[in-house]
Structures are given as C-alpha cells and as structure tokens.
Scaffold this active site. Structure first.
Site, PDB file in Angstrom:
ATOM      1  N   HIS A 155      21.856 -18.304 -20.228  1.00  0.00           N
ATOM      2  CA  HIS A 155      22.463 -18.321 -18.880  1.00  0.00           C
ATOM      3  C   HIS A 155      23.329 -17.091 -18.635  1.00  0.00           C
ATOM      4  O   HIS A 155      24.264 -17.135 -17.857  1.00  0.00           O
ATOM      5  CB  HIS A 155      23.315 -19.584 -18.671  1.00  0.00           C
ATOM      6  CG  HIS A 155      22.654 -20.843 -19.129  1.00  0.00           C
ATOM      7  ND1 HIS A 155      21.824 -21.596 -18.320  1.00  0.00           N
ATOM      8  CD2 HIS A 155      22.665 -21.463 -20.344  1.00  0.00           C
ATOM      9  CE1 HIS A 155      21.385 -22.634 -19.002  1.00  0.00           C
ATOM     10  NE2 HIS A 155      21.869 -22.576 -20.239  1.00  0.00           N
ATOM     11  N   SER A 276      23.881  10.513  -8.872  1.00  0.00           N
ATOM     12  CA  SER A 276      23.919  10.132  -7.469  1.00  0.00           C
ATOM     13  C   SER A 276      24.190  11.379  -6.646  1.00  0.00           C
ATOM     14  O   SER A 276      24.909  12.277  -7.090  1.00  0.00           O
ATOM     15  CB  SER A 276      25.025   9.104  -7.259  1.00  0.00           C
ATOM     16  OG  SER A 276      25.480   9.144  -5.925  1.00  0.00           O
ATOM     17  N   LYS A 282      28.369   8.970 -11.305  1.00  0.00           N
ATOM     18  CA  LYS A 282      27.273   8.040 -11.611  1.00  0.00           C
ATOM     19  C   LYS A 282      26.259   8.565 -12.608  1.00  0.00           C
ATOM     20  O   LYS A 282      25.919   9.745 -12.632  1.00  0.00           O
ATOM     21  CB  LYS A 282      26.532   7.682 -10.324  1.00  0.00           C
ATOM     22  CG  LYS A 282      27.383   6.912  -9.351  1.00  0.00           C
ATOM     23  CD  LYS A 282      27.384   5.444  -9.674  1.00  0.00           C
ATOM     24  CE  LYS A 282      26.217   4.826  -8.946  1.00  0.00           C
ATOM     25  NZ  LYS A 282      26.153   3.404  -9.191  1.00  0.00           N
ATOM     26  N   GLU A 289      14.948   0.807 -13.813  1.00  0.00           N
ATOM     27  CA  GLU A 289      14.821   0.126 -12.523  1.00  0.00           C
ATOM     28  C   GLU A 289      13.423   0.304 -11.931  1.00  0.00           C
ATOM     29  O   GLU A 289      12.842  -0.634 -11.374  1.00  0.00           O
ATOM     30  CB  GLU A 289      15.870   0.646 -11.542  1.00  0.00           C
ATOM     31  CG  GLU A 289      17.273   0.199 -11.914  1.00  0.00           C
ATOM     32  CD  GLU A 289      18.342   0.858 -11.058  1.00  0.00           C
ATOM     33  OE1 GLU A 289      18.208   0.876  -9.825  1.00  0.00           O
ATOM     34  OE2 GLU A 289      19.309   1.367 -11.628  1.00  0.00           O
ATOM     35  N   GLN A 321     -16.163  -3.787  -3.583  1.00  0.00           N
ATOM     36  CA  GLN A 321     -15.777  -2.383  -3.727  1.00  0.00           C
ATOM     37  C   GLN A 321     -14.251  -2.251  -3.745  1.00  0.00           C
ATOM     38  O   GLN A 321     -13.716  -1.267  -4.249  1.00  0.00           O
ATOM     39  CB  GLN A 321     -16.394  -1.570  -2.580  1.00  0.00           C
ATOM     40  CG  GLN A 321     -16.091  -0.092  -2.634  1.00  0.00           C
ATOM     41  CD  GLN A 321     -16.991   0.697  -1.711  1.00  0.00           C
ATOM     42  OE1 GLN A 321     -18.174   0.901  -2.000  1.00  0.00           O
ATOM     43  NE2 GLN A 321     -16.465   1.136  -0.581  1.00  0.00           N
TER      44      GLN A 321
HETATM   45  N1  ARG Z   1     -19.642   1.534  -4.266  1.00  0.00           N
HETATM   46  C1  ARG Z   1     -20.135   0.223  -4.476  1.00  0.00           C
HETATM   47  C2  ARG Z   1     -19.037  -0.633  -5.096  1.00  0.00           C
HETATM   48  O1  ARG Z   1     -18.109  -0.079  -5.567  1.00  0.00           O
HETATM   49  C3  ARG Z   1     -21.303   0.260  -5.409  1.00  0.00           C
HETATM   50  C4  ARG Z   1     -22.215  -0.895  -5.242  1.00  0.00           C
HETATM   51  C5  ARG Z   1     -22.847  -0.853  -3.908  1.00  0.00           C
HETATM   52  N2  ARG Z   1     -23.893  -1.799  -3.758  1.00  0.00           N
HETATM   53  C6  ARG Z   1     -24.361  -2.124  -2.566  1.00  0.00           C
HETATM   54  N3  ARG Z   1     -25.308  -3.024  -2.558  1.00  0.00           N
HETATM   55  N4  ARG Z   1     -23.930  -1.617  -1.455  1.00  0.00           N
HETATM   56  O2  ARG Z   1     -19.095  -1.842  -5.102  1.00  0.00           O
END
Ligand code: ARG
Length: 458
Positions: A155, A276, A282, A289, A321
């Site tokens: 604590h 600072s 400081k 941090e 993606q």
């Molecule tokens: N750039 C795409 C990704 O990172 C690669 C795969 C794309 N595949 C597709 N069917 N469009 O996911």
C-alpha cells in the site's frame, strides 16, 4: 497496369490507390518477402512446376533485387500497392515473362502471412536479446546490493525490511517470465503458411515441407482457411509485449518515486535525466516516465489488433492489412524502451544510507517483535495486539521500537528481555528470512545463481 488489372476496364482512382496501399509500412518486410519468394521459386523448380532454368533465373534476380534494395537503389511505388506486388513488378521488369511465373500456386494472402511470421520471429529473437541484457544488468545491481537494506512496501506504506538485491531480483523474475512467454509465442509464430493459396490451397503439387525447411520453419499450417486468416500469433505477441511493458512501467514508477526528494533512494545519472526549461533546480526522470507512458501505447496496439480481427468472417479480409502498423509499433516501442531503460538503471546511483534510514523508520520490524513474542510462547494474534499497542506508544512518544528501554518494553510484556534488541535489528529481520524466495543473503544468492543458469541457456 496493375498485376491484377485483367478484369478491369477503368484504372483505380488515385485516392483509392493511396488508401489501399500498404507499401508505406509493409516495405520493411522486403527481405522476408524476397527470401520467401526465393524459397517458393526453388520449390517450384524442384517440383517441376516451372523449369529449373526459370527457377534459377527468378532466384538469382530476386537476390539482385534484395541487394539493390539494401543499397538503396530501389524506389517502391504506391500504386503497386504493397511489398509483395512491388517486388514482383520489379522482378518482371527485369526478366519479363519468366518473372511472371513466380506467383504460380501462391496468393498474396498466404504470402503476407508468411512475411509477417518471418518478420516477427526475427523480432522475437531480438527482443529476447535485449531482455537478457536487462536481466544481466539486474543481476549486476543485485550482486552489489546483497546487503543493502531498504523498506519493502505494501500500500506504499513501509512494511518489512528487504534488500535492494531482493527488489531487483523480483523484476528479474518478471522479465524471465516475459522471455519464457516470448519463447512460447515463437512456437506458434514459426509455422509456415505458404501452400494455402488465397484460401483453398492449390492444385499444384507444391512441396510445402521443402519450403518450410528452406525458410527455417518448425512446421506447416494445417488448414488453408485458418492459415490465411489467422493473426493470433501477432495478437499473442502484442499481448506478451503488453505484459512486458506493464512490468517495465511498474519498474519505471518505482524509479520515479525513488528518485524523488521524498524517497531519495537513487539518483539517476545526468545522461539519463533531463532538466526543466524554467526551474533550474530540476532533474527529471523523463526516461522512466516515457517508458511508463509508452506502456499505454503498446496496450493500444494490442486493442487495435483484437478489434481489427473481431467478427471477421473467414478467410482473408482487407481489414487485416491493418495488423501491420499495430504490431510493428508494439515491437518498435519495446525495442526502444528496453535498451534505454537498461542503461538508465545501469548508471543510477544507489543511495544505500537513505534506504537504510527509511527502513529504520516506519516500524518495519514490528512483525519481527511480534514473532519474538510468539517464539516465547504467546499466540500470534495476541502478540500482534501487544505490538500494535507498542507501535501506538512509539508514535505518541516519537520513538522507533528499538529505541524503547527495557522498562518500556516490559510494560508491554514481561517476556521481553535484553536479547530483543538483537532480534529486531534490521539486519536480523532480513537475515532471518532465509527461506527459498526470501530476502536473506543466501536466498538471494541462490536466486542469482538460478538466474545466471537461466540466462546461460538462452
Ligand atoms: N497488403 C495486403 C495485406 O497486408 C496483402 C494481402 C492482400 N490480399 C488481397 N487479397 N488483397 O493484407
């Protein structure tokens, strides 16, 4: 024209090209992409899916492309969308129709899964290395502070005396588990997905085991749908990294507290603190941090990945993606934080006298005097109550327990004798706790030995 342009009558709007393109951030996987393609081409040749001659030309050209990229001679194109199509386009521009045979029996869906796995397994190894360095540093500090007594807290109130070595070795354990978690995660990353095609594998007689072997994978994925839509290995890695950052953040918090005037337990080296712009006196623990702050960022990456994957129907969806920036950010952040944190603690000054003084206040030996009475036959609960009253008396009279004289002691219990002073000295409080896992010198030494053994096996 796009590599997939055949069924299209119009070209893509420029804004869609920009929007769709991932080359800005997936270009960092160029090496994995090319090595994966070399292995695929080699296998296609070996399995007689393409001619041996074409296979060799593709492999050699890919190697040249790799070298050119590494030497900075290649500019990637936004409208070639991603790293996979950029590399393929360059290949075709160099060797024409032969290059067009590379993508036989493969889809970008299994290709991207392969690249991320290859990329992340290297990063896991790298992160383990920097964690091992942090662990060695903790052992170094622990060895120098085997007898450095400070209060342990619960604590954030002074609780019982421990040693700074014991405190450092507590963090050693946390980072050890982080390393073990990374090892465990690696097992699931290092599985080879090529051969899964877009989603339903392929009719070509690919030798998936050969590709796995060539690329150093421990096995192959067992279901083509799963293989192209699984990103749990990335989620798992970011969970491991989040836990690691949580540990670093707790440690940072302690560094921040300890370096305050209120604690005065450590002093950070000038090289790892900042001043600072307005207050000349400081010296701020900015590094600690920032590490504490960046833990939040890595948690954010984990949440981003979980949220992107939530509710996606099988198999691949373009949403996926979005996995890359999050997992790359988590990895980059950890790789930035751990080394600078390590150097910060390596160079900090441990103010042993202040630690000891703090342990002398706050009645950190109260448990020990209760235990003293227990050893003289008093039940623990009664002893607890007696010492509670003694502490109250000490507070009212502004004394530490070991500053009481014999008559004061006797007024609480006739069983207290001269030997009490020895029994409740801070060094005795620590040395008496010599169970495995305790703060006594021999226990911490044993833990350091185990730690060194663990590190030597990495
Ligand atoms: N750039 C795409 C990704 O990172 C690669 C795969 C794309 N595949 C597709 N069917 N469009 O996911």
């Amino acid at each position: 024209m796009k590599l997939w342009g055949g069924r299209f009558e119009k070209s893509t709007d420029k804004s869609v090209d920009d929007f769709n393109s991932s080359i800005r951030f997936d270009c960092r996987m160029y090496k994995q992409d090319i090595l994966g393609s070399i292995a695929h081409a080699k296998m296609l040749g070996k399995c007689k899916i393409i001619s041996e001659e074409d296979s060799l030309l593709i492999q050699n050209t890919l190697r040249e492309i790799l070298k050119d990229i590494e030497e900075g001679h290649v500019d990637f194109e936004i409208d070639a969308e991603d790293i996979h199509m950029n590399v393929e386009k360059i290949l075709i521009s160099r060797i024409g129709d032969v290059g067009k045979r590379l993508h036989t029996g493969r889809s970008r869906n299994d290709q991207v899964a392969l690249d991320i796995r290859m990329y992340l397994r290297d990063e896991v190894i790298e992160i383990k290395k920097i964690l091992a360095e942090l662990e060695r540093t903790l052992i170094e500090i622990a060895k120098k502070n085997i007898d450095t007594i400070l209060p342990g807290y619960t604590h954030l109130q002074r609780a019982q005396p421990i040693t700074f070595a014991h405190h450092m070795m507590a963090y050693f354990q946390m980072f050890k588990r982080d390393i073990e978690r990374l090892d465990d995660c690696y097992v699931r990353i290092n599985i080879m997905p090529l051969g899964s095609g877009a989603l339903a594998s392929t009719t070509y007689p690919l030798d998936r085991y050969m590709v796995a072997e060539e690329l150093g994978f421990d096995g192959i994925t067992e279901n083509s749908l799963d293989a192209v839509s699984d990103r749990d290995f990335a989620i798992e890695l970011s969970a491991c990294l989040s836990i690691l950052m949580m540990h670093l953040s707790r440690f940072s918090e302690e560094i921040i507290l300890w370096s305050s005037h209120e604690f005065g337990f450590i002093e950070l080296d000038d090289a790892y603190s900042t001043g600072s712009s307005i207050m000349p006196q400081k010296k701020n623990p900015d590094v600690a941090e920032l590490v504490r702050g960046k833990a939040g960022r890595v948690y954010g990456d984990l949440m981003a990945l979980l949220s992107v994957m939530k509710s996606l129907p099988l198999a691949y969806n373009k949403d996926m993606q979005e996995d890359k920036e999050a997992i790359f950010d988590a990895v980059d952040t950890v790789k930035m934080c751990v080394p600078v944190f390590t150097k910060m603690i390596k160079t900090m000054k441990v103010k042993k006298e202040n630690m000891f003084r703090a342990a002398q206040g706050g009645f950190t030996n109260a448990t020990d005097i209760a235990d003293y009475l227990v050893k003289k036959g008093i039940p623990f609960r009664n002893a607890h109550e007696i010492i509670g009253k003694m502490v109250l008396y000490c507070i009212e009279n502004n004394k530490a327990i070991d500053e009481l004289d014999m008559s004061e002691f006797k007024s609480f219990s006739e069983l207290i004798a001269e030997d009490v002073y020895e029994e409740i000295s801070l060094s005795k409080c620590v040395s008496g706790r010599n169970l495995p896992g305790g703060p006594a010198k021999e226990s911490v030494m044993a833990s350091i030995e185990n730690g060194l053994k663990f590190l030597s096996k990495l």
